[in-house]
Design a protein around this motif. Structure first.
Motif, mmCIF file in Angstrom:
data_model
loop_
_atom_site.group_PDB
_atom_site.id
_atom_site.type_symbol
_atom_site.label_atom_id
_atom_site.label_comp_id
_atom_site.label_asym_id
_atom_site.label_seq_id
_atom_site.Cartn_x
_atom_site.Cartn_y
_atom_site.Cartn_z
ATOM 1 N N UNK A 93 0.679 -1.583 -0.098
ATOM 2 C CA UNK A 93 -0.170 -0.050 0.274
ATOM 3 C C UNK A 93 1.031 1.289 -0.101
ATOM 4 N N UNK A 94 0.224 2.352 -0.752
ATOM 5 C CA UNK A 94 1.290 3.721 -0.023
ATOM 6 C C UNK A 94 0.455 4.470 -1.649
ATOM 7 N N UNK A 95 1.736 4.996 -2.230
ATOM 8 C CA UNK A 95 1.578 6.311 -2.979
ATOM 9 C C UNK A 95 2.381 6.437 -4.079
ATOM 10 N N UNK A 96 2.067 6.051 -5.130
ATOM 11 C CA UNK A 96 2.932 6.270 -6.170
ATOM 12 C C UNK A 96 2.924 7.207 -7.701
ATOM 13 N N UNK A 97 3.226 8.450 -7.869
ATOM 14 C CA UNK A 97 3.410 9.950 -8.121
ATOM 15 C C UNK A 97 3.757 9.821 -9.832
ATOM 16 N N UNK A 98 5.201 8.058 -10.296
ATOM 17 C CA UNK A 98 5.240 8.131 -11.347
ATOM 18 C C UNK A 98 4.346 8.707 -12.402
#
Length: 255
Positions: A93-98
């Motif tokens: 889980x988390x964040x991916x701004x790529x």
């Protein structure tokens, strides 16, 4: 014996030889594997895999790039999967701004909800963070994630960011990238971070280490990762294997 803390053996890259490969793990020195969910579908297959293989444990969760599929109904289904045997973590889980999708707001919403899920289930978390260092850390502090414990998967940030997570009691997942010639920043982190705060991982089938870079990855490549860490820290290879095994057992509560 090696503890592989992050793999995706439900991936279609293993469809042709999954059983053969997994049945060879013990003879190649792999004691345990944590198979990590990245979507609703891969969470379901992870639950099935851990039932089939005695040495395999599972993490359930939805990767940030897949959070658009989440809604209240299937979130309740995720909750139920936490109760399955041999599920030892919530992740990844988390964040991916790529990538531009899904929107940051969607990613943040379901990151927070899955942190809530980990608190309810009393399970550690496996964090995915790509090009989102500031937001990931601030949300984790806001949501008091230091109460959960966990691992920052495929750590790729600075030494200063590593220090923040060490202060929260987190482990850093070190994978094949540490063997790459252009991984200067990660090598500096590995030199700085105590082995007692590291886990070995492959992210199979992705991120194969040198000398197998570009090929399908598997847990059988972990010795290359451990040897790279040993060389950077000037520590015996067997010590790296033993300490990281104990770290993973402790985090995932496997005795």
């Amino acid at each position: 014996m090696i503890f592989e803390s992050h793999a995706h053996y439900d991936d279609e890259a293993f469809n042709d030889d999954r059983d053969e490969l997994l049945n060879s793990m013990t003879e190649h020195g792999i004691e345990y594997v944590v198979n990590v969910g990245a979507s609703l579908a891969s969470t379901a297959t992870t639950v099935q895999l851990v039932k089939k293989y005695s040495f395999m444990y599972g993490a359930i969760g939805v990767h940030p790039n897949e959070t658009k599929e989440l809604n209240e109904n299937n979130y309740e289904w995720l909750k139920q999967q936490c109760k399955q045997d041999k599920i030892v973590a919530i992740g990844e889980i988390g964040l991916d701004y790529y990538w531009d999708e899904p929107d940051k707001e969607i990613q943040i919403k379901w990151f927070k909800r899955q942190l809530e899920l980990a608190k309810e289930a009393r399970l550690p978390i496996i964090i995915h963070s790509r090009d989102a260092a500031k937001d990931t850390l601030s949300i984790m502090k806001e949501e008091k994630a230091q109460e959960l414990n966990g691992v920052i998967h495929c750590f790729s940030y600075s030494k200063d960011m590593a220090r923040e997570y060490l202060n929260m009691g987190y482990y850093l997942g070190i994978g094949g990238f540490v063997t790459f010639s252009n991984a200067k920043k990660l090598k500096e982190v590995v030199e700085y971070v105590p082995v007692e705060n590291m886990l070995l991982e492959t992210d199979s089938p992705y991120l194969s280490p040198v000398p197998n870079r570009g090929k399908r990855n598997s847990s059988l490549n972990i010795p290359y990762i451990a040897k790279a860490i040993a060389a950077i820290k000037n520590i015996d290879y067997d010590e790296i294997i033993n300490i990281t095994n104990n770290n993973a057992r402790k985090l995932f509560n496997i005795r």
